[in-house]
Design a protein around this motif. Structure first.
Motif, PDB file in Angstrom:
ATOM      1  N   TYR A 296      13.204 -13.771 -21.135  1.00  0.00           N
ATOM      2  CA  TYR A 296      13.178 -12.305 -21.173  1.00  0.00           C
ATOM      3  C   TYR A 296      13.542 -11.790 -22.560  1.00  0.00           C
ATOM      4  CZ  TYR A 296      14.226  -7.427 -20.313  1.00  0.00           C
ATOM      5  OH  TYR A 296      14.239  -6.052 -20.396  1.00  0.00           O
ATOM      6  N   TRP A 297      14.646 -12.310 -23.126  1.00  0.00           N
ATOM      7  CA  TRP A 297      15.117 -11.796 -24.408  1.00  0.00           C
ATOM      8  C   TRP A 297      14.230 -12.251 -25.565  1.00  0.00           C
ATOM      9  CZ3 TRP A 297      17.629  -7.670 -24.095  1.00  0.00           C
ATOM     10  CH2 TRP A 297      18.612  -7.451 -23.118  1.00  0.00           C
ATOM     11  N   ALA A 298      13.594 -13.400 -25.446  1.00  0.00           N
ATOM     12  CA  ALA A 298      12.646 -13.818 -26.481  1.00  0.00           C
ATOM     13  C   ALA A 298      11.477 -12.848 -26.541  1.00  0.00           C
ATOM     14  CB  ALA A 298      12.154 -15.236 -26.199  1.00  0.00           C
ATOM     15  N   GLN A 299      10.928 -12.515 -25.379  1.00  0.00           N
ATOM     16  CA  GLN A 299       9.810 -11.572 -25.343  1.00  0.00           C
ATOM     17  C   GLN A 299      10.245 -10.176 -25.765  1.00  0.00           C
ATOM     18  OE1 GLN A 299       8.522 -12.101 -21.289  1.00  0.00           O
ATOM     19  NE2 GLN A 299       8.012 -14.258 -21.649  1.00  0.00           N
ATOM     20  N   PHE A 300      11.452  -9.801 -25.380  1.00  0.00           N
ATOM     21  CA  PHE A 300      12.007  -8.502 -25.771  1.00  0.00           C
ATOM     22  C   PHE A 300      12.143  -8.418 -27.288  1.00  0.00           C
ATOM     23  CE2 PHE A 300      15.498  -5.556 -26.600  1.00  0.00           C
ATOM     24  CZ  PHE A 300      15.266  -4.519 -25.711  1.00  0.00           C
ATOM     25  N   SER A 301      12.661  -9.477 -27.906  1.00  0.00           N
ATOM     26  CA  SER A 301      12.851  -9.467 -29.359  1.00  0.00           C
ATOM     27  C   SER A 301      11.517  -9.411 -30.091  1.00  0.00           C
ATOM     28  CB  SER A 301      13.641 -10.705 -29.801  1.00  0.00           C
ATOM     29  OG  SER A 301      12.892 -11.887 -29.632  1.00  0.00           O
ATOM     30  N   GLN A 302      10.490 -10.062 -29.549  1.00  0.00           N
ATOM     31  CA  GLN A 302       9.154  -9.989 -30.147  1.00  0.00           C
ATOM     32  C   GLN A 302       8.598  -8.573 -30.079  1.00  0.00           C
ATOM     33  OE1 GLN A 302       7.422 -13.092 -27.668  1.00  0.00           O
ATOM     34  NE2 GLN A 302       7.142 -14.417 -29.446  1.00  0.00           N
ATOM     35  N   GLN A 303       8.801  -7.917 -28.942  1.00  0.00           N
ATOM     36  CA  GLN A 303       8.309  -6.547 -28.780  1.00  0.00           C
ATOM     37  C   GLN A 303       8.979  -5.600 -29.773  1.00  0.00           C
ATOM     38  OE1 GLN A 303       8.713  -5.015 -24.781  1.00  0.00           O
ATOM     39  NE2 GLN A 303       8.438  -2.888 -25.437  1.00  0.00           N
ATOM     40  N   VAL A 304      10.293  -5.723 -29.908  1.00  0.00           N
ATOM     41  CA  VAL A 304      11.019  -4.859 -30.850  1.00  0.00           C
ATOM     42  C   VAL A 304      10.587  -5.165 -32.286  1.00  0.00           C
ATOM     43  CG1 VAL A 304      13.299  -4.214 -31.713  1.00  0.00           C
ATOM     44  CG2 VAL A 304      12.956  -4.597 -29.263  1.00  0.00           C
ATOM     45  N   ALA A 305      10.339  -6.425 -32.591  1.00  0.00           N
ATOM     46  CA  ALA A 305       9.894  -6.800 -33.940  1.00  0.00           C
ATOM     47  C   ALA A 305       8.537  -6.185 -34.260  1.00  0.00           C
ATOM     48  CB  ALA A 305       9.840  -8.318 -34.069  1.00  0.00           C
ATOM     49  N   ALA A 306       7.639  -6.191 -33.279  1.00  0.00           N
ATOM     50  CA  ALA A 306       6.324  -5.582 -33.498  1.00  0.00           C
ATOM     51  C   ALA A 306       6.466  -4.087 -33.745  1.00  0.00           C
ATOM     52  CB  ALA A 306       5.421  -5.851 -32.298  1.00  0.00           C
ATOM     53  N   GLU A 307       7.346  -3.438 -32.993  1.00  0.00           N
ATOM     54  CA  GLU A 307       7.587  -2.004 -33.183  1.00  0.00           C
ATOM     55  C   GLU A 307       8.178  -1.733 -34.568  1.00  0.00           C
ATOM     56  OE1 GLU A 307      10.182  -0.997 -30.025  1.00  0.00           O
ATOM     57  OE2 GLU A 307       8.668  -1.260 -28.456  1.00  0.00           O
ATOM     58  N   ALA A 308       8.948  -2.688 -35.091  1.00  0.00           N
ATOM     59  CA  ALA A 308       9.581  -2.527 -36.400  1.00  0.00           C
ATOM     60  C   ALA A 308       8.632  -2.845 -37.552  1.00  0.00           C
ATOM     61  CB  ALA A 308      10.821  -3.417 -36.494  1.00  0.00           C
ATOM     62  N   GLY A 309       7.412  -3.271 -37.239  1.00  0.00           N
ATOM     63  CA  GLY A 309       6.425  -3.519 -38.279  1.00  0.00           C
ATOM     64  C   GLY A 309       6.273  -4.962 -38.697  1.00  0.00           C
ATOM     65  N   TYR A 310       6.932  -5.881 -37.998  1.00  0.00           N
ATOM     66  CA  TYR A 310       6.793  -7.304 -38.329  1.00  0.00           C
ATOM     67  C   TYR A 310       5.442  -7.839 -37.835  1.00  0.00           C
ATOM     68  CZ  TYR A 310      11.579  -8.135 -39.926  1.00  0.00           C
ATOM     69  OH  TYR A 310      12.750  -8.137 -40.638  1.00  0.00           O
ATOM     70  N   GLN A 311       4.938  -8.830 -38.558  1.00  0.00           N
ATOM     71  CA  GLN A 311       3.816  -9.631 -38.081  1.00  0.00           C
ATOM     72  C   GLN A 311       4.413 -10.690 -37.163  1.00  0.00           C
ATOM     73  OE1 GLN A 311       0.814  -8.643 -39.298  1.00  0.00           O
ATOM     74  NE2 GLN A 311      -0.303 -10.018 -37.923  1.00  0.00           N
ATOM     75  N   VAL A 312       4.198 -10.560 -35.873  1.00  0.00           N
ATOM     76  CA  VAL A 312       4.883 -11.400 -34.895  1.00  0.00           C
ATOM     77  C   VAL A 312       4.049 -12.630 -34.562  1.00  0.00           C
ATOM     78  CG1 VAL A 312       5.819 -11.509 -32.553  1.00  0.00           C
ATOM     79  CG2 VAL A 312       6.123  -9.438 -33.937  1.00  0.00           C
ATOM     80  N   GLN A 313       4.694 -13.793 -34.598  1.00  0.00           N
ATOM     81  CA  GLN A 313       4.049 -15.061 -34.259  1.00  0.00           C
ATOM     82  C   GLN A 313       4.829 -15.769 -33.161  1.00  0.00           C
ATOM     83  OE1 GLN A 313       3.705 -17.575 -37.690  1.00  0.00           O
ATOM     84  NE2 GLN A 313       2.567 -16.085 -38.899  1.00  0.00           N
ATOM     85  N   GLU A 314       4.123 -16.640 -32.443  1.00  0.00           N
ATOM     86  CA  GLU A 314       4.788 -17.554 -31.521  1.00  0.00           C
ATOM     87  C   GLU A 314       5.306 -18.715 -32.348  1.00  0.00           C
ATOM     88  OE1 GLU A 314       5.912 -18.915 -27.573  1.00  0.00           O
ATOM     89  OE2 GLU A 314       5.309 -16.976 -28.420  1.00  0.00           O
ATOM     90  N   ALA A 315       6.598 -18.942 -32.327  1.00  0.00           N
ATOM     91  CA  ALA A 315       7.202 -19.969 -33.173  1.00  0.00           C
ATOM     92  C   ALA A 315       6.838 -21.364 -32.686  1.00  0.00           C
ATOM     93  CB  ALA A 315       8.718 -19.810 -33.191  1.00  0.00           C
ATOM     94  N   GLU A 316       6.686 -22.277 -33.626  1.00  0.00           N
ATOM     95  CA  GLU A 316       6.510 -23.679 -33.296  1.00  0.00           C
ATOM     96  C   GLU A 316       7.866 -24.301 -32.986  1.00  0.00           C
ATOM     97  OE1 GLU A 316       4.595 -25.534 -36.591  1.00  0.00           O
ATOM     98  OE2 GLU A 316       2.692 -24.485 -36.303  1.00  0.00           O
ATOM     99  N   LEU A 317       7.858 -25.397 -32.230  1.00  0.00           N
ATOM    100  CA  LEU A 317       9.093 -26.137 -31.996  1.00  0.00           C
ATOM    101  C   LEU A 317       9.677 -26.612 -33.323  1.00  0.00           C
ATOM    102  CD1 LEU A 317       8.133 -28.326 -28.910  1.00  0.00           C
ATOM    103  CD2 LEU A 317       9.881 -26.533 -28.949  1.00  0.00           C
ATOM    104  N   GLN A 318      10.996 -26.536 -33.454  1.00  0.00           N
ATOM    105  CA  GLN A 318      11.677 -26.968 -34.662  1.00  0.00           C
ATOM    106  C   GLN A 318      12.503 -28.218 -34.360  1.00  0.00           C
ATOM    107  OE1 GLN A 318      11.386 -25.269 -37.734  1.00  0.00           O
ATOM    108  NE2 GLN A 318       9.808 -24.146 -36.614  1.00  0.00           N
ATOM    109  N   MET A 319      12.473 -29.196 -35.268  1.00  0.00           N
ATOM    110  CA  MET A 319      13.281 -30.392 -35.086  1.00  0.00           C
ATOM    111  C   MET A 319      14.667 -30.259 -35.721  1.00  0.00           C
ATOM    112  SD  MET A 319      11.343 -31.996 -33.160  1.00  0.00           S
ATOM    113  CE  MET A 319      12.303 -33.490 -32.914  1.00  0.00           C
TER     114      MET A 319
END
Length: 389
Positions: A296-319
């Motif tokens: 829920y909060w991951a999707q919420f943070s993406q939505q707020v980022a888009a509203e703030a003008g960020y180019q939003v991407q789905e992050a890749e897994l990080q090692m």
């Protein structure tokens, strides 16, 4: 006002960058952060921390959400060439924690401006010792997470352009574990190796054998990395050493794989050593678990980022690893990446993230905090269900 604050945050970042401090030694860093917060009238929680700061903004009523920055540096000699390079030999902010601190300081200052209208409390962690993976433990034990409903954190991403935002639901950063292998044989003259048991050759074969763990012991569809990062043995050119030490790390996102790895490591190193007539002993040091974002909060943070003008991407897994994971084991939340456009990557002595990310990220986290508090008040039942999904 935004221009003045952007300049102030860059000043703070450069001050921190010039005077970096290692994990659990961030005394001057803590003093500076505390002073900057108190100058703005932001209250500091008396948690009895040796290093690190926890601040609060907002009324004493309503929900509480937390924002986290890390403040420690690395034992790296800086060669970036920037005019505000480290004044401390062998210590550098090569991971961008100075940037993270400036971002969350900016969020605190922005939130303070509208404190009277906040629907709850924003608690901001300036956490020590992330690089040692024990700073989050210190804050949790001190009570920093008390009554927190959601927690948010960030890491700069040098591979992403400025203005880019990325996160994902579920597993994000990996489990991190460290191992040490001691190979014991029999020392001998290098001219007469048949009179000894060669630990150098044995250790070399162990290194090669360890590469079969991901490829021959687990599904190739799983994420698993085994890296040997240190080999130490011998002290002269004509003697076969009695012992050799190997050290390295194991990374995975799968908790079940993590549980199995030590037993398989023991089997592999024991088999190789036995075949060579040597002995091998494994020491296993568990690190922080994987960062697992609440959907829920991951999707919420993406939505707020888009509203703030960020180019939003789905992050890749990080090692890579993050002790932010320990917060997420206690409360829901999410960890995000924000592009910093550095030619050189994290932990490189020439690492140089763009300062242009700082003010927009500060404004984003202030917006995210306000929106999260409003949402916690307006949708408490839905959020309670989402926190355990």
């Amino acid at each position: 006002m935004s221009g003045e604050l952007a300049e102030k945050l860059i000043y703070c970042r450069r001050e921190l960058h010039t005077h970096p401090e290692l994990s659990n030694q961030e005394f001057a860093t803590t003093e500076k952060i505390t002073r900057w917060l108190q100058e703005a009238g932001i209250r500091i929680l008396p948690l009895g921390l040796t290093t690190g700061v926890v601040a609060e903004i907002g009324p004493a009523t309503g929900p509480i959400i937390a924002l986290r920055a890390d403040i420690d540096a690395l034992p790296i000699q800086e060669i970036s060439g920037v005019p505000f390079s480290s004044h401390h030999d062998g210590v550098m902010h090569a991971c961008g924690h100075d940037v993270h601190t400036s971002v969350m300081l900016g969020a605190a200052l922005l939130l303070k401006e509208r404190e009277a209208t906040l629907p709850g409390t924003v608690r901001i962690f300036f956490q020590p010792a992330e690089e040692n993976f024990n700073g989050a433990c210190h804050l949790i034990e001190a009570g920093a997470l008390a009554n927190v409903s959601a927690v948010f954190g960030m890491h700069n991403a040098p591979e992403l352009p400025v203005g880019t935002f990325a996160t994902r639901s579920g597993a994000f950063y990996a489990h991190i574990d460290r191992f040490q292998i001691t190979v014991t044989g029999k020392g001998a003259h290098a001219a007469k190796p048949e009179q000894g048991i060669d630990t150098i050759v044995t250790a070399s074969q162990i290194v090669n054998a360890l590469q079969t763990l991901p490829s021959r012991n687990f599904s190739s569809l799983e994420s698993l990395v085994v890296s040997v990062t240190r080999i130490q043995g011998g002290n002269t050119w004509n003697v076969l050493p009695q012992t050799v030490e190997l050290e390295g790390t194991v990374r995975t996102h799968n908790a079940k794989i993590r549980e199995r790895v030590p037993d398989i490591l023991n089997r592999v190193i024991g088999g190789v050593a036995s075949a060579m007539g040597a002995e091998a002993e494994l020491s296993w040091y568990p690190g922080p678990p994987a960062v697992v974002n609440t959907a829920y909060w991951a999707q919420f943070s993406q939505q707020v980022a888009a509203e703030a003008g960020y180019q939003v991407q789905e992050a890749e897994l990080q090692m890579g690893g993050e002790d932010f994971s320990l917060y997420l084991q206690q409360v829901p939340g999410t960890f995000v990446s924000i592009g910093s456009a550095s030619e050189y990557g994290l932990h490189h002595p020439r690492f140089n993230p763009s300062e242009q990310l700082i003010y927009p990220a500060a404004a984003y986290f202030a917006r995210l905090a306000d929106r999260a508090l409003t949402t916690l008040i307006s949708q408490p039942t839905a959020l309670q269900a989402a926190s355990v999904a």
